[in-house]
Design a protein around this motif. Structure first.
Motif, PDB file in Angstrom:
ATOM      1  N   LEU A 148      -2.796   2.596  -0.643  1.00 39.93           N
ATOM      2  CA  LEU A 148      -2.910   3.466   0.534  1.00 39.93           C
ATOM      3  C   LEU A 148      -2.655   4.926   0.169  1.00 39.93           C
ATOM      4  O   LEU A 148      -3.360   5.836   0.658  1.00 39.93           O
ATOM      5  CB  LEU A 148      -1.920   3.016   1.612  1.00 39.93           C
ATOM      6  CG  LEU A 148      -2.227   1.665   2.286  1.00 39.93           C
ATOM      7  CD1 LEU A 148      -1.112   1.289   3.247  1.00 39.93           C
ATOM      8  CD2 LEU A 148      -3.570   1.746   3.032  1.00 39.93           C
ATOM      9  N   VAL A 149      -1.665   5.179  -0.665  1.00 37.73           N
ATOM     10  CA  VAL A 149      -1.389   6.565  -1.084  1.00 37.73           C
ATOM     11  C   VAL A 149      -2.572   7.115  -1.867  1.00 37.73           C
ATOM     12  O   VAL A 149      -3.004   8.275  -1.664  1.00 37.73           O
ATOM     13  CB  VAL A 149      -0.089   6.618  -1.910  1.00 37.73           C
ATOM     14  CG1 VAL A 149       0.078   8.002  -2.541  1.00 37.73           C
ATOM     15  CG2 VAL A 149       1.117   6.294  -1.035  1.00 37.73           C
TER      16      VAL A 149
ATOM     17  N   PHE B 110       3.838  -5.379  -1.749  1.00 41.69           N
ATOM     18  CA  PHE B 110       4.192  -4.148  -1.031  1.00 41.69           C
ATOM     19  C   PHE B 110       3.900  -2.920  -1.897  1.00 41.69           C
ATOM     20  O   PHE B 110       3.278  -1.942  -1.439  1.00 41.69           O
ATOM     21  CB  PHE B 110       5.671  -4.195  -0.644  1.00 41.69           C
ATOM     22  CG  PHE B 110       6.176  -2.928  -0.016  1.00 41.69           C
ATOM     23  CD1 PHE B 110       5.932  -2.650   1.319  1.00 41.69           C
ATOM     24  CD2 PHE B 110       6.899  -2.001  -0.760  1.00 41.69           C
ATOM     25  CE1 PHE B 110       6.379  -1.477   1.899  1.00 41.69           C
ATOM     26  CE2 PHE B 110       7.353  -0.827  -0.188  1.00 41.69           C
ATOM     27  CZ  PHE B 110       7.098  -0.561   1.149  1.00 41.69           C
ATOM     28  N   VAL B 111       4.355  -2.958  -3.164  1.00 43.06           N
ATOM     29  CA  VAL B 111       4.133  -1.804  -4.041  1.00 43.06           C
ATOM     30  C   VAL B 111       2.639  -1.606  -4.287  1.00 43.06           C
ATOM     31  O   VAL B 111       2.131  -0.472  -4.263  1.00 43.06           O
ATOM     32  CB  VAL B 111       4.890  -2.008  -5.370  1.00 43.06           C
ATOM     33  CG1 VAL B 111       4.515  -0.926  -6.384  1.00 43.06           C
ATOM     34  CG2 VAL B 111       6.397  -2.015  -5.127  1.00 43.06           C
TER      35      VAL B 111
ATOM     36  N   VAL C 199       0.020  -2.521  -2.389  1.00 38.97           N
ATOM     37  CA  VAL C 199      -0.672  -2.045  -1.185  1.00 38.97           C
ATOM     38  C   VAL C 199      -0.308  -0.597  -0.897  1.00 38.97           C
ATOM     39  O   VAL C 199      -1.182   0.228  -0.567  1.00 38.97           O
ATOM     40  CB  VAL C 199      -0.346  -2.959   0.007  1.00 38.97           C
ATOM     41  CG1 VAL C 199      -0.901  -2.364   1.304  1.00 38.97           C
ATOM     42  CG2 VAL C 199      -0.932  -4.354  -0.224  1.00 38.97           C
ATOM     43  N   MET C 200       0.989  -0.267  -0.993  1.00 36.95           N
ATOM     44  CA  MET C 200       1.401   1.107  -0.713  1.00 36.95           C
ATOM     45  C   MET C 200       0.780   2.072  -1.709  1.00 36.95           C
ATOM     46  O   MET C 200       0.355   3.182  -1.344  1.00 36.95           O
ATOM     47  CB  MET C 200       2.927   1.212  -0.752  1.00 36.95           C
ATOM     48  CG  MET C 200       3.625   0.526   0.414  1.00 36.95           C
ATOM     49  SD  MET C 200       3.132   1.196   2.033  1.00 36.95           S
ATOM     50  CE  MET C 200       3.709   2.873   1.903  1.00 36.95           C
ATOM     51  N   SER C 201       0.701   1.681  -2.973  1.00 40.02           N
ATOM     52  CA  SER C 201       0.071   2.545  -3.966  1.00 40.02           C
ATOM     53  C   SER C 201      -1.399   2.744  -3.649  1.00 40.02           C
ATOM     54  O   SER C 201      -1.948   3.857  -3.781  1.00 40.02           O
ATOM     55  CB  SER C 201       0.234   1.934  -5.368  1.00 40.02           C
ATOM     56  OG  SER C 201       1.600   1.809  -5.695  1.00 40.02           O
TER      57      SER C 201
END
Length: 296
Positions: A285-286, A278-279, A281-283
């Protein structure tokens, strides 16, 4: 014959000076009755004391020192080992030496087994915490000689200092039947320092909670008995022997379980991989959004 109620009432209210015969008899029998009651009470108390003493003698647990004592040869062997490897730091009478080693009075055979079998003692140098290392060959618990020497050294310190005794069981015999309950107890009492899966963690002042995977069942049990380093001591009133065994069963089940999801990610817990993904992938995407904004 005529009735005289008034006379009867006056006779009842004003008995003759000598009193009634039954009243005299009652007064004469009172001291005799009190003596009987006193004797009966004393006999009852004596019988109760004798009964309580008998029950205590029959049912009270015997102290550990009253059980099978090590033989003189074993203690003599332990004394020789102590003089060769421990006396410099812990003193001739187990009293300890300032800036060298603590007193061994009260630590018991259990502390000797944990510290020596895990190689923490003797320490190579003074540090914030004794690190686990390979034990001295003469105290290696994987060899018959090492086990015999550990028993002798522990017997000598136990006889002269007292304290918790190492359980007679070894290996898998110390694993409980309910690792589920062991997991609950572990999370309540151990996870804050050793992490949820026993990988250990840092503490203050250069100390740390060690990883539990290298520790044997006997070492984990004796550590709970004696509380080495910053670890608290868990008496049998805080954690019963059965609960200690269940905790050991949980620790070993976690350490011996494969990682069905792939990487263990330092064994941080059952959701570690999901959190990592999660961390990550989110990083990504950001970062991609920032790159798009900068490009436009």
């Amino acid at each position: 014959m005529t009735e005289n109620p008034e006379g009867a009432d006056s006779a009842a209210q004003n008995p003759p000076p000598g009193g009634r015969p039954e009243q005299k008899a009652g007064r004469r029998s009172r001291p005799h009755g009190k003596t009987h009651r006193r004797i009966a009470g004393a006999l009852a108390i004596g019988l109760s004391l004798v009964t309580v003493g008998f029950l205590y003698t029959a049912l009270a647990p015997q102290p550990q020192v009253a059980e099978a004592q090590p033989d003189a040869a074993l203690i003599a062997q332990g004394e020789q080992l102590y003089n060769n490897t421990c006396i410099t730091c812990h003193g001739a009478n187990l009293q300890g030496e300032q800036d060298r080693g603590p007193s061994l009075i009260g630590v018991g055979d259990a502390a000797v087994y944990f510290q020596v079998s895990s190689g923490r003692m003797p320490m190579a140098r003074q540090e914030a915490q004794a690190a686990r290392k390979h034990p001295l060959p003469i105290f290696d618990p994987d060899t018959a000689e090492g086990r015999a020497n550990l028993e002798a050294l522990g017997a000598y310190i136990q006889v002269n200092g007292g304290g918790p005794i190492t359980p007679a069981e070894r290996g898998e015999a110390l694993r409980g039947d309910d690792p589920g309950r062991g997991g609950t107890l572990y999370r309540l009492n151990c996870a804050s320092c050793h992490n949820f899966t026993g990988v250990g963690g840092a503490l203050s002042s250069g100390k740390y909670a060690p990883a539990l995977a290298p520790a044997s069942e006997s070492q984990i049990y004796t550590a709970m008995q004696t509380g080495p380093q910053n670890m608290p001591r868990f008496s049998d009133q805080q954690l019963t022997p059965e609960e200690k065994r269940d905790i050991i069963a949980y620790i070993k089940s976690v350490n011996e379980t494969n990682d069905p999801g792939g990487y263990s990610l330092l064994g941080l817990g059952p959701t570690a991989e999901g959190i990592f993904v999660f961390v990550f992938v989110m990083s990504g995407l950001v970062g991609f959004a920032i790159w798009l904004g900068a490009k436009s």
